[in-house]
Design a protein around this motif. Structure first.
Motif, PDB file in Angstrom:
ATOM      1  N   THR A 228       0.811  -1.214   0.000  1.00 50.10           N
ATOM      2  CA  THR A 228       0.000   0.000   0.000  1.00 50.10           C
ATOM      3  C   THR A 228       0.849   1.270   0.000  1.00 50.10           C
ATOM      4  O   THR A 228       0.320   2.370   0.177  1.00 50.10           O
ATOM      5  CB  THR A 228      -0.927   0.032   1.228  1.00 50.10           C
ATOM      6  N   GLY A 229       2.157   1.142  -0.213  1.00 53.01           N
ATOM      7  CA  GLY A 229       3.021   2.313  -0.235  1.00 53.01           C
ATOM      8  C   GLY A 229       2.997   3.017  -1.580  1.00 53.01           C
ATOM      9  O   GLY A 229       2.105   2.800  -2.410  1.00 53.01           O
ATOM     10  N   SER A 230       3.997   3.847  -1.802  1.00 51.53           N
ATOM     11  CA  SER A 230       4.082   4.621  -3.037  1.00 51.53           C
ATOM     12  C   SER A 230       4.957   3.920  -4.063  1.00 51.53           C
ATOM     13  O   SER A 230       5.853   3.141  -3.725  1.00 51.53           O
ATOM     14  CB  SER A 230       4.677   6.006  -2.756  1.00 51.53           C
ATOM     15  N   LEU A 231       4.683   4.219  -5.336  1.00 46.14           N
ATOM     16  CA  LEU A 231       5.557   3.860  -6.448  1.00 46.14           C
ATOM     17  C   LEU A 231       6.252   5.141  -6.880  1.00 46.14           C
ATOM     18  O   LEU A 231       5.599   6.080  -7.339  1.00 46.14           O
ATOM     19  CB  LEU A 231       4.757   3.281  -7.610  1.00 46.14           C
ATOM     20  N   SER A 232       7.566   5.196  -6.719  1.00 51.03           N
ATOM     21  CA  SER A 232       8.313   6.422  -6.971  1.00 51.03           C
ATOM     22  C   SER A 232       9.154   6.268  -8.234  1.00 51.03           C
ATOM     23  O   SER A 232      10.064   5.437  -8.298  1.00 51.03           O
ATOM     24  CB  SER A 232       9.211   6.748  -5.775  1.00 51.03           C
ATOM     25  N   LEU A 233       8.840   7.068  -9.236  1.00 52.20           N
ATOM     26  CA  LEU A 233       9.500   6.978 -10.533  1.00 52.20           C
ATOM     27  C   LEU A 233      10.927   7.524 -10.457  1.00 52.20           C
ATOM     28  O   LEU A 233      11.152   8.653 -10.038  1.00 52.20           O
ATOM     29  CB  LEU A 233       8.686   7.774 -11.561  1.00 52.20           C
ATOM     30  N   GLU A 234      11.883   6.713 -10.885  1.00 48.59           N
ATOM     31  CA  GLU A 234      13.297   7.111 -10.952  1.00 48.59           C
ATOM     32  C   GLU A 234      13.864   6.577 -12.272  1.00 48.59           C
ATOM     33  O   GLU A 234      14.675   5.645 -12.271  1.00 48.59           O
ATOM     34  CB  GLU A 234      14.087   6.557  -9.755  1.00 48.59           C
ATOM     35  N   PRO A 235      13.476   7.139 -13.408  1.00 46.64           N
ATOM     36  CA  PRO A 235      13.732   6.477 -14.682  1.00 46.64           C
ATOM     37  C   PRO A 235      15.174   6.497 -15.163  1.00 46.64           C
ATOM     38  O   PRO A 235      15.555   5.675 -15.999  1.00 46.64           O
ATOM     39  CB  PRO A 235      12.835   7.243 -15.657  1.00 46.64           C
ATOM     40  N   HIS A 236      16.000   7.417 -14.681  1.00 39.45           N
ATOM     41  CA  HIS A 236      17.399   7.543 -15.130  1.00 39.45           C
ATOM     42  C   HIS A 236      17.511   7.803 -16.636  1.00 39.45           C
ATOM     43  O   HIS A 236      18.555   7.518 -17.228  1.00 39.45           O
ATOM     44  CB  HIS A 236      18.192   6.276 -14.774  1.00 39.45           C
ATOM     45  N   LEU A 237      16.479   8.303 -17.250  1.00 38.95           N
ATOM     46  CA  LEU A 237      16.538   8.549 -18.689  1.00 38.95           C
ATOM     47  C   LEU A 237      17.361   9.786 -19.027  1.00 38.95           C
ATOM     48  O   LEU A 237      17.992   9.846 -20.081  1.00 38.95           O
ATOM     49  CB  LEU A 237      15.120   8.705 -19.253  1.00 38.95           C
ATOM     50  N   SER A 238      17.354  10.767 -18.139  1.00 37.09           N
ATOM     51  CA  SER A 238      18.117  11.994 -18.372  1.00 37.09           C
ATOM     52  C   SER A 238      19.114  12.289 -17.271  1.00 37.09           C
ATOM     53  O   SER A 238      19.904  13.216 -17.393  1.00 37.09           O
ATOM     54  CB  SER A 238      17.165  13.187 -18.503  1.00 37.09           C
ATOM     55  N   LEU A 239      19.067  11.525 -16.199  1.00 32.10           N
ATOM     56  CA  LEU A 239      19.948  11.776 -15.058  1.00 32.10           C
ATOM     57  C   LEU A 239      20.318  10.459 -14.400  1.00 32.10           C
ATOM     58  O   LEU A 239      19.443   9.656 -14.075  1.00 32.10           O
ATOM     59  CB  LEU A 239      19.233  12.672 -14.033  1.00 32.10           C
ATOM     60  N   VAL A 240      21.636  10.225 -14.236  1.00 31.44           N
ATOM     61  CA  VAL A 240      22.134   9.072 -13.471  1.00 31.44           C
ATOM     62  C   VAL A 240      23.061   9.651 -12.403  1.00 31.44           C
ATOM     63  O   VAL A 240      24.233   9.895 -12.660  1.00 31.44           O
ATOM     64  CB  VAL A 240      22.873   8.061 -14.371  1.00 31.44           C
ATOM     65  N   PRO A 241      22.534   9.906 -11.201  1.00 32.35           N
ATOM     66  CA  PRO A 241      23.284  10.699 -10.211  1.00 32.35           C
ATOM     67  C   PRO A 241      24.646  10.128  -9.851  1.00 32.35           C
ATOM     68  O   PRO A 241      25.625  10.882  -9.743  1.00 32.35           O
ATOM     69  CB  PRO A 241      22.345  10.709  -8.999  1.00 32.35           C
ATOM     70  N   HIS A 242      24.746   8.814  -9.631  1.00 31.43           N
ATOM     71  CA  HIS A 242      26.023   8.260  -9.181  1.00 31.43           C
ATOM     72  C   HIS A 242      27.071   8.251 -10.275  1.00 31.43           C
ATOM     73  O   HIS A 242      28.247   8.012 -10.006  1.00 31.43           O
ATOM     74  CB  HIS A 242      25.824   6.845  -8.636  1.00 31.43           C
ATOM     75  N   GLU A 243      26.663   8.534 -11.518  1.00 30.95           N
ATOM     76  CA  GLU A 243      27.617   8.666 -12.613  1.00 30.95           C
ATOM     77  C   GLU A 243      27.773  10.113 -13.043  1.00 30.95           C
ATOM     78  O   GLU A 243      28.466  10.416 -14.021  1.00 30.95           O
ATOM     79  CB  GLU A 243      27.159   7.819 -13.807  1.00 30.95           C
ATOM     80  N   SER A 244      27.108  11.035 -12.308  1.00 31.06           N
ATOM     81  CA  SER A 244      27.114  12.465 -12.643  1.00 31.06           C
ATOM     82  C   SER A 244      26.797  12.676 -14.116  1.00 31.06           C
ATOM     83  O   SER A 244      27.381  13.519 -14.797  1.00 31.06           O
ATOM     84  CB  SER A 244      28.480  13.087 -12.305  1.00 31.06           C
ATOM     85  N   LEU A 245      25.851  11.888 -14.621  1.00 27.41           N
ATOM     86  CA  LEU A 245      25.539  11.893 -16.052  1.00 27.41           C
ATOM     87  C   LEU A 245      24.192  12.557 -16.294  1.00 27.41           C
ATOM     88  O   LEU A 245      23.182  12.192 -15.705  1.00 27.41           O
ATOM     89  CB  LEU A 245      25.488  10.448 -16.578  1.00 27.41           C
ATOM     90  N   ARG A 246      24.202  13.538 -17.177  1.00 25.78           N
ATOM     91  CA  ARG A 246      22.976  14.123 -17.689  1.00 25.78           C
ATOM     92  C   ARG A 246      23.012  14.009 -19.207  1.00 25.78           C
ATOM     93  O   ARG A 246      24.002  14.360 -19.832  1.00 25.78           O
ATOM     94  CB  ARG A 246      22.831  15.605 -17.297  1.00 25.78           C
TER      95      ARG A 246
END
Length: 277
Positions: A228-246
């Motif tokens: 019953t929790g949330s579904l949180s979208l993290e698509p990484h299509l334009s941002l991959v934080p741990h790779e500092s990639l945009r």
């Protein structure tokens, strides 16, 4: 059957760097919750409280750097305690219950020492969280416990705190080399929050349902077990934080298309459940 079976949200900086852009992306999808990680490239723990004006959007979770790829097990615990203190302040101001953590990449220690230090540190952090009335969510990502269901369950068992639960990310198995769906079958009863991403081998990130992460199967399993929790979208299509990639694409539009794909998957799963009743 409820018309709104699960709340949908998204990690805001996947849609835009600035907070107004993040909120606009959430509203465009018709959602009412956001998960916060960075604003204008600054992590939440480093932001002044007056920077966070949400204009009616609920904050469901705050991301931390605790135990993530930037903080191996050799990092002084004081850094994590200070970050958690600041995030607790944000949680209280924002009426937010959850803080995302990981469980520390190794830094040359034997596995047994690494495991023990992770458990000891997480126990200290969980005590602080419990006293503050918030819950830490351990993600199946960087660190000792993120590598297997058995380790996640051992972390929960040994820390033994109501202030520690699990965050399951549907797409992390693609980059880590394991079947995330099989992991979910073992931990589903302990999952309090879900990140949704999908990818092909590489990884090459896709909208939910277009990759190999078995996102639809994961949604089905969660629904079957009464999640019953949330579904949180993290698509990484334009941002991959741990790779500092945009990427150079339209960040807001790619987030929107990923959100529409998630809505379609969830609608199909709920329709299928209704048809079998």
């Amino acid at each position: 059957m409820s018309a709104e079976p699960l709340r949908r949200t998204g990690i805001g900086d996947e849609a835009a760097p600035d907070l107004p852009g993040q909120l606009a992306a959430i509203r465009r999808l018709g959602w009412q919750e956001i998960e916060l990680r960075t604003v204008d490239g600054v992590w939440l723990a480093d932001l002044a409280p007056d920077r966070l004006r949400l204009d009616g959007i609920e904050v469901v979770c705050l991301a931390s750097r605790i135990g993530n790829w930037s903080r191996p097990i050799s990092t002084p615990l004081a850094a994590d305690l200070a970050e958690l203190d600041r995030l607790i302040e944000h949680c209280h101001r924002l009426d937010c219950r959850y803080v995302r953590i990981m469980s520390y990449p190794n830094d040359g220690l034997p596995e047994s020492s690494w495991r023990r230090r992770v458990i000891d540190r997480t126990r200290v952090l969980a005590k602080l969280a419990e006293s503050a009335g918030i819950v830490l969510l351990h993600e199946n990502c960087s660190g000792w416990a993120g590598s297997s269901a058995a380790n996640m369950l051992q972390l929960l068992s040994e820390v033994d705190s109501p202030a520690l639960k699990l965050l399951f990310d549907t797409g992390n198995g693609i980059s880590a080399g394991y079947d995330a769906y099989q992991v979910l079958t073992q931990i589903v009863e302990h999952v309090a929050h879900v990140h949704v991403k999908d990818a092909l081998a590489g990884p090459v990130y896709t909208v939910p349902g277009a990759g190999e992460a078995r996102v639809a199967d994961c949604l089905r399993l969660l629904l079957e077990h009464g999640y019953t929790g949330s579904l949180s979208l993290e698509p990484h299509l334009s941002l991959v934080p741990h790779e500092s990639l945009r990427t150079t694409g339209d960040q807001a539009e790619s987030f929107h298309q990923a959100g529409l794909a998630l809505e379609t998957l969830l609608h199909n799963e709920m329709s299928g459940r209704a048809a079998t009743r």
